[in-house]
Design a protein around this motif. Structure first.
Motif, PDB file in Angstrom:
ATOM      1  N   ARG A  37       0.849  -1.180   0.000  1.00 55.24           N
ATOM      2  CA  ARG A  37       0.000   0.000   0.000  1.00 55.24           C
ATOM      3  C   ARG A  37       0.886   1.231   0.000  1.00 55.24           C
ATOM      4  NH1 ARG A  37      -3.857  -1.875   4.920  1.00 55.24           N
ATOM      5  NH2 ARG A  37      -1.835  -2.615   5.639  1.00 55.24           N
ATOM      6  N   GLY A  38       0.524   2.222  -0.798  1.00 57.63           N
ATOM      7  CA  GLY A  38       1.399   3.378  -0.845  1.00 57.63           C
ATOM      8  C   GLY A  38       0.861   4.518  -1.664  1.00 57.63           C
ATOM      9  N   ILE A  39       1.761   5.459  -1.903  1.00 59.81           N
ATOM     10  CA  ILE A  39       1.447   6.675  -2.652  1.00 59.81           C
ATOM     11  C   ILE A  39       2.511   6.882  -3.717  1.00 59.81           C
ATOM     12  CG2 ILE A  39       1.247   9.192  -2.510  1.00 59.81           C
ATOM     13  CD1 ILE A  39       0.263   8.851   0.355  1.00 59.81           C
ATOM     14  N   GLU A  40       2.066   7.221  -4.921  1.00 63.64           N
ATOM     15  CA  GLU A  40       2.964   7.552  -6.025  1.00 63.64           C
ATOM     16  C   GLU A  40       2.639   8.961  -6.491  1.00 63.64           C
ATOM     17  OE1 GLU A  40       3.178   2.964  -7.724  1.00 63.64           O
ATOM     18  OE2 GLU A  40       1.762   4.418  -8.555  1.00 63.64           O
ATOM     19  N   ALA A  41       3.690   9.732  -6.749  1.00 60.17           N
ATOM     20  CA  ALA A  41       3.496  11.097  -7.212  1.00 60.17           C
ATOM     21  C   ALA A  41       4.464  11.398  -8.337  1.00 60.17           C
ATOM     22  CB  ALA A  41       3.704  12.095  -6.068  1.00 60.17           C
ATOM     23  N   SER A  42       4.023  12.173  -9.293  1.00 58.57           N
ATOM     24  CA  SER A  42       4.909  12.629 -10.366  1.00 58.57           C
ATOM     25  C   SER A  42       4.506  14.040 -10.760  1.00 58.57           C
ATOM     26  CB  SER A  42       4.836  11.698 -11.577  1.00 58.57           C
ATOM     27  OG  SER A  42       3.536  11.671 -12.123  1.00 58.57           O
ATOM     28  N   ALA A  43       5.502  14.816 -11.216  1.00 58.80           N
ATOM     29  CA  ALA A  43       5.246  16.204 -11.593  1.00 58.80           C
ATOM     30  C   ALA A  43       6.139  16.580 -12.765  1.00 58.80           C
ATOM     31  CB  ALA A  43       5.507  17.140 -10.412  1.00 58.80           C
ATOM     32  N   ASP A  44       5.607  17.438 -13.627  1.00 57.83           N
ATOM     33  CA  ASP A  44       6.352  17.951 -14.774  1.00 57.83           C
ATOM     34  C   ASP A  44       6.130  19.453 -14.851  1.00 57.83           C
ATOM     35  OD1 ASP A  44       7.358  15.530 -16.558  1.00 57.83           O
ATOM     36  OD2 ASP A  44       5.388  15.005 -15.781  1.00 57.83           O
ATOM     37  N   LEU A  45       7.243  20.192 -14.891  1.00 57.00           N
ATOM     38  CA  LEU A  45       7.186  21.644 -15.003  1.00 57.00           C
ATOM     39  C   LEU A  45       8.072  22.074 -16.162  1.00 57.00           C
ATOM     40  CD1 LEU A  45       6.386  24.463 -13.900  1.00 57.00           C
ATOM     41  CD2 LEU A  45       8.413  24.331 -12.428  1.00 57.00           C
ATOM     42  N   SER A  46       7.512  22.820 -17.099  1.00 57.88           N
ATOM     43  CA  SER A  46       8.262  23.285 -18.262  1.00 57.88           C
ATOM     44  C   SER A  46       8.147  24.800 -18.358  1.00 57.88           C
ATOM     45  CB  SER A  46       7.733  22.640 -19.544  1.00 57.88           C
ATOM     46  OG  SER A  46       8.439  23.100 -20.675  1.00 57.88           O
ATOM     47  N   LEU A  47       9.292  25.471 -18.251  1.00 56.12           N
ATOM     48  CA  LEU A  47       9.330  26.925 -18.321  1.00 56.12           C
ATOM     49  C   LEU A  47      10.245  27.328 -19.466  1.00 56.12           C
ATOM     50  CD1 LEU A  47       9.654  27.731 -14.508  1.00 56.12           C
ATOM     51  CD2 LEU A  47       7.585  27.824 -15.918  1.00 56.12           C
ATOM     52  N   GLY A  48       9.724  27.193 -20.660  1.00 50.16           N
ATOM     53  CA  GLY A  48      10.523  27.531 -21.828  1.00 50.16           C
ATOM     54  C   GLY A  48      11.676  26.582 -22.014  1.00 50.16           C
ATOM     55  N   GLN A  49      12.872  27.079 -21.837  1.00 44.13           N
ATOM     56  CA  GLN A  49      14.069  26.272 -22.050  1.00 44.13           C
ATOM     57  C   GLN A  49      14.390  25.350 -20.885  1.00 44.13           C
ATOM     58  OE1 GLN A  49      17.007  29.288 -22.674  1.00 44.13           O
ATOM     59  NE2 GLN A  49      16.336  29.775 -24.763  1.00 44.13           N
ATOM     60  N   VAL A  50      13.742  25.568 -19.751  1.00 46.44           N
ATOM     61  CA  VAL A  50      14.043  24.801 -18.538  1.00 46.44           C
ATOM     62  C   VAL A  50      12.863  23.889 -18.201  1.00 46.44           C
ATOM     63  CG1 VAL A  50      14.599  24.941 -16.082  1.00 46.44           C
ATOM     64  CG2 VAL A  50      15.514  26.646 -17.668  1.00 46.44           C
ATOM     65  N   SER A  51      13.184  22.650 -17.805  1.00 44.38           N
ATOM     66  CA  SER A  51      12.141  21.717 -17.388  1.00 44.38           C
ATOM     67  C   SER A  51      12.588  20.986 -16.129  1.00 44.38           C
ATOM     68  CB  SER A  51      11.838  20.706 -18.496  1.00 44.38           C
ATOM     69  OG  SER A  51      12.964  19.898 -18.763  1.00 44.38           O
ATOM     70  N   LEU A  52      11.601  20.617 -15.329  1.00 45.67           N
ATOM     71  CA  LEU A  52      11.849  19.860 -14.103  1.00 45.67           C
ATOM     72  C   LEU A  52      10.830  18.740 -14.026  1.00 45.67           C
ATOM     73  CD1 LEU A  52      13.263  19.512 -11.328  1.00 45.67           C
ATOM     74  CD2 LEU A  52      11.532  21.064 -10.378  1.00 45.67           C
ATOM     75  N   THR A  53      11.301  17.521 -13.902  1.00 48.58           N
ATOM     76  CA  THR A  53      10.417  16.366 -13.742  1.00 48.58           C
ATOM     77  C   THR A  53      10.809  15.635 -12.461  1.00 48.58           C
ATOM     78  OG1 THR A  53      11.867  14.918 -15.043  1.00 48.58           O
ATOM     79  CG2 THR A  53      10.129  16.094 -16.221  1.00 48.58           C
ATOM     80  N   GLY A  54       9.819  15.113 -11.787  1.00 53.66           N
ATOM     81  CA  GLY A  54      10.079  14.395 -10.544  1.00 53.66           C
ATOM     82  C   GLY A  54       9.104  13.254 -10.355  1.00 53.66           C
ATOM     83  N   SER A  55       9.531  12.261  -9.591  1.00 51.50           N
ATOM     84  CA  SER A  55       8.704  11.086  -9.321  1.00 51.50           C
ATOM     85  C   SER A  55       9.060  10.566  -7.938  1.00 51.50           C
ATOM     86  CB  SER A  55       8.953  10.008 -10.376  1.00 51.50           C
ATOM     87  OG  SER A  55       8.149   8.881 -10.164  1.00 51.50           O
ATOM     88  N   LEU A  56       8.042  10.117  -7.208  1.00 44.68           N
ATOM     89  CA  LEU A  56       8.243   9.608  -5.849  1.00 44.68           C
ATOM     90  C   LEU A  56       7.285   8.468  -5.587  1.00 44.68           C
ATOM     91  CD1 LEU A  56       8.795  11.547  -2.568  1.00 44.68           C
ATOM     92  CD2 LEU A  56       6.832   9.988  -2.716  1.00 44.68           C
ATOM     93  N   ALA A  57       7.793   7.449  -4.908  1.00 42.68           N
ATOM     94  CA  ALA A  57       6.951   6.334  -4.481  1.00 42.68           C
ATOM     95  C   ALA A  57       7.267   5.998  -3.029  1.00 42.68           C
ATOM     96  CB  ALA A  57       7.179   5.111  -5.370  1.00 42.68           C
ATOM     97  N   TRP A  58       6.243   6.010  -2.193  1.00 43.65           N
ATOM     98  CA  TRP A  58       6.365   5.574  -0.806  1.00 43.65           C
ATOM     99  C   TRP A  58       5.434   4.383  -0.624  1.00 43.65           C
ATOM    100  CZ3 TRP A  58       2.963   4.698   3.135  1.00 43.65           C
ATOM    101  CH2 TRP A  58       3.517   4.462   4.393  1.00 43.65           C
ATOM    102  N   THR A  59       5.992   3.257  -0.200  1.00 34.68           N
ATOM    103  CA  THR A  59       5.211   2.028  -0.157  1.00 34.68           C
ATOM    104  C   THR A  59       5.425   1.302   1.161  1.00 34.68           C
ATOM    105  OG1 THR A  59       5.586   1.791  -2.533  1.00 34.68           O
ATOM    106  CG2 THR A  59       4.627  -0.088  -1.384  1.00 34.68           C
ATOM    107  N   ASP A  60       4.345   0.905   1.772  1.00 31.43           N
ATOM    108  CA  ASP A  60       4.379   0.034   2.948  1.00 31.43           C
ATOM    109  C   ASP A  60       4.066  -1.374   2.462  1.00 31.43           C
ATOM    110  OD1 ASP A  60       4.367  -1.038   5.485  1.00 31.43           O
ATOM    111  OD2 ASP A  60       2.296  -0.444   5.904  1.00 31.43           O
TER     112      ASP A  60
END
Length: 675
Positions: free
Chosen positions: A536-559
């Protein structure tokens, strides 16, 4: 017999490719402005695909990993996990099982990995031939965490990983690279995708070679210790052509070979394979996708005693053969529905041939053979239904499986049979369902929920092959039952603008009769079905694009916990071996102009246990990778890559204090050409 079948598979691949290559000139008309468009892909995803937790990695990210290896690309998806932390340079190939959602615990894959619709797992072991899956050949990767079996096929108990090959639009006339690292190791790759009439051809080769890094800590090295030497190559050929204005034919062939040396001089392993596939895709009113494939693979391994440093086991060969296919029909049932009706089948067989040796005399002590056959026939129906802001999906799947002709045979050096066991044939039906809903609340907010089930047959390896990772012996178990999954999840998708998306998923998965390596005595384990693994757990992901710069992230916390009783009661409440509680990844990229890419990736993997009883610990590790592509003159670009730039100590194995380590700081430099 296996060699003749392999030759037949390769001959069939060549003929299929020849058929495709012959078709375009007859159909092509370069002067016709309404030239037929071929994609080289399967049918489009249904509208309810977002009901499940899906992550897509585009080509820019796929080809820009620090190591240039597919497992590095997939590690950006939190929750993705190999059985061990080692990559495909420094792991035994049979340990390259892939799983998702903390449902690990043994070396077989619990995620279904597909290359253009073809399952690529070794039919005997269940491992993925990672070194053969060159990222430069891919257009995208889609990872579905959870989701059950559905129309994908059997084995998707933790999720599905779809690899889609690139075509002329992504590759152009030529994409090639040549790199070298500070240890003198090399990585070469070249891919071309010329258009031929209305179709195209893709041809690719890659070759990696190196003396490797030290996996053994300095204070544990002995005169027999060596670096993790490796050499691998692969080649692929793919042809796509239209048969008419709505039907295209796709033919693919892949060959590969991989050689590695781990820990001690002479501890050599090899894995090799050949596969061919033929696919017809129709995009008319009655859409269809028909696929057939054949695979031949082999594996060998030599085990060296860690006390006397002599050969104690020669796993001379493990030939396996798999044939299979899939047929799906989508009838025209109205704009609000996408109905999928289909069937798939996979037939596989394999056996091992091995000889144990005395560590003292060096003489063979026995001769062993073991193996069997498996089959799975699946029938499925799935419907996606759009009702205004709601998209509903429901599917039903029935599988008829068999495990047959299992045997274990051992003879003495003089030829006398010491053990000859034939295992009873088994078969059964398994029914799975899945369903979900997407509610597009507004243009920026979507809610989703899904429930599903799945199944995985035990591999021939788990059923019939014992193995030793000194000092622990793990026994096979021919009575293993299929694993069965039940899962639920709910999530929210936020996309307030084209520049930002956020996904959050909560899930509860229970894998009944999970196969685990269970300790039954000192330095002795056996593959057994435990009651379940509950994750059981939580998964998260995010994508941010600001023109020439981008940031992507992913996280999983699982019991994740093992549910066990009876003689396995000591495992109850334990975390499955090799499973972290927390995994996270973040990539910051900058593309100041066309052809440029500067990126840094930070990854964290939480503490894991080596064994089922939680006695040996693999500490948490945080690594920093970097990638830079800088255009030079004409089609040439400078490529710089850095793996584990902080030189973090990454422990990949801890067997009662006997330790293996992952990749240290590694810096690559080379050239890339794009035409």
């Amino acid at each position: 017999m296996t060699r003749s079948r392999t030759r037949a598979a390769l001959t069939g691949t060549v003929l299929m490719l020849g058929t495709c290559l012959a078709a375009p000139p007859a159909l092509a008309d370069e002067a016709d402005p309404s030239a037929i468009l071929v994609t080289g892909r399967g049918l489009e995803d249904g509208p309810a695909t977002p009901a499940y937790d899906v992550t897509i990695i585009d080509r820019d990210a796929v080809i820009a990993s620090a190591s240039g290896r597919i497992e590095d690309v997939l590690s950006s998806v939190a929750g993705f996990q190999l059985f061990r932390r080692s990559d495909s340079r420094a792991a035994n190939p049979s340990a390259q099982g892939v799983t998702l959602r903390a449902l690990g615990g043994n070396a077989s894959s619990r995620a279904l990995v597909l290359l253009d619709g073809v399952p690529v797992a070794n039919p005997f072991f269940g491992y993925i031939p990672l070194s053969a899956l060159n990222p430069d050949r891919l257009a995208s990767v889609r990872v579905t965490r959870g989701g059950g079996m559905g129309a994908f096929g059997t084995g998707a108990v933790s999720g599905t990983i779809d690899l889609t090959s690139a075509g002329p639009d992504e590759i152009g006339a030529l994409q090639a690279s040549a790199l070298v690292d500070q240890r003198g190791e090399t990585q070469l790759s070249a891919t071309t995708a010329p258009r031929l009439g209305d179709g195209f051809l893709t041809a690719s080769v890659q070759w990696d070679r190196g003396k490797g890094f030290w996996t053994t800590p300095k204070d544990q090295r002995v005169p027999a210790s060596v670096r993790a030497r490796y050499e691998s190559w692969s080649g692929s050929l793919r042809a796509v052509a239209p048969l008419n204005d709505t039907v295209e034919i796709q033919a693919s062939g892949l060959v590969y070979d991989d050689e590695r040396t781990l820990r001690f001089d002479g501890a050599d392993s090899t894995s090799s394979g050949q596969q061919g596939s033929l696919r017809l895709v129709g995009r008319g009113d009655w859409q269809f996708d028909v696929l057939g494939y054949v695979q031949a693979q082999d594996f060998s391994n030599i085990v060296i005693s860690s006390s006397r440093f002599t050969k104690v086991l020669d796993q001379a060969k493990t030939p396996t053969l798999a044939v299979g296919g899939k047929a799906e029909l989508r009838p025209p049932v109205g704009d609000a529905h996408v109905l999928r009706l289909g069937a798939d089948i996979r037939l596989s067989q394999g056996h091992l041939v091995e000889t144990p040796y005395s560590a003292f005399s060096g003489q063979a002590t026995a001769f062993r053979r073991a193996g069997g056959d498996q089959s799975d026939l699946g029938l499925y129906a799935e419907d996606d239904w759009t009702l205004g802001a709601f998209v509903l999906t429901a599917g039903l799947r029935a599988d008829r499986w068999t495990i047959r002709n299992g045997f274990y045979r051992e003879s003495n050096p003089d030829g006398a049979i010491s053990e000859d066991t034939t295992f009873a044939d088994r078969s059964g039906w398994n029914t799975n369902v899945r369903g979900g809903v997407v509610w597009n609340v507004t243009e920026t907010v979507s809610l989703r929920a899904a429930a599903y089930t799945g199944m995985r047959l035990p591999t021939l390896n788990e059923l019939y092959r014992p193995f030793v990772v000194f000092p622990v012996t793990t026994q096979a178990n021919a009575a293993l039952k299929p694993e069965k999954l039940r899962g639920y999840e709910a999530g929210i998708e936020l996309h307030p603008s084209d520049a930002f998306t956020l996904s959050l998923t909560a899930f509860d998965n229970r894998l009944k009769d999970a196969i685990a390596n269970v300790t039954i005595a000192t330095n002795l384990r056996q593959r057994q079905n435990v009651n379940a693994i509950r994750a059981r757990g939580i998964e998260a992901s995010a994508d941010l694009s600001l023109g020439q710069v981008s940031l992507t992230g992913s996280l999983a916390w699982t019991d994740a916990k093992v549910e066990a009783s009876g003689i396995q009661f000591a495992l109850d409440g334990m975390r499955p071996s090799q499973v972290p509680k927390l995994a996270a990844s973040a990539t910051l990229a900058w593309a100041p102009r066309s052809g440029w890419r500067l990126a840094a990736t930070l990854r964290h993997v939480g503490m894991q246990y080596e064994d089922d009883l939680q006695t040996d610990i693999l500490p948490a590790a945080t690594t920093l990778d970097a990638y830079a592509q800088i255009p030079l003159a004409g089609p040439f670009s400078l490529v710089l890559r850095g793996e584990n730039l902080t030189d973090e100590t990454v422990m990949t194995r801890n067997q009662s204090g006997s330790i293996d380590l992952g990749a240290p700081r590694t810096v690559w430099a080379g050239l890339r050409i794009g035409l």
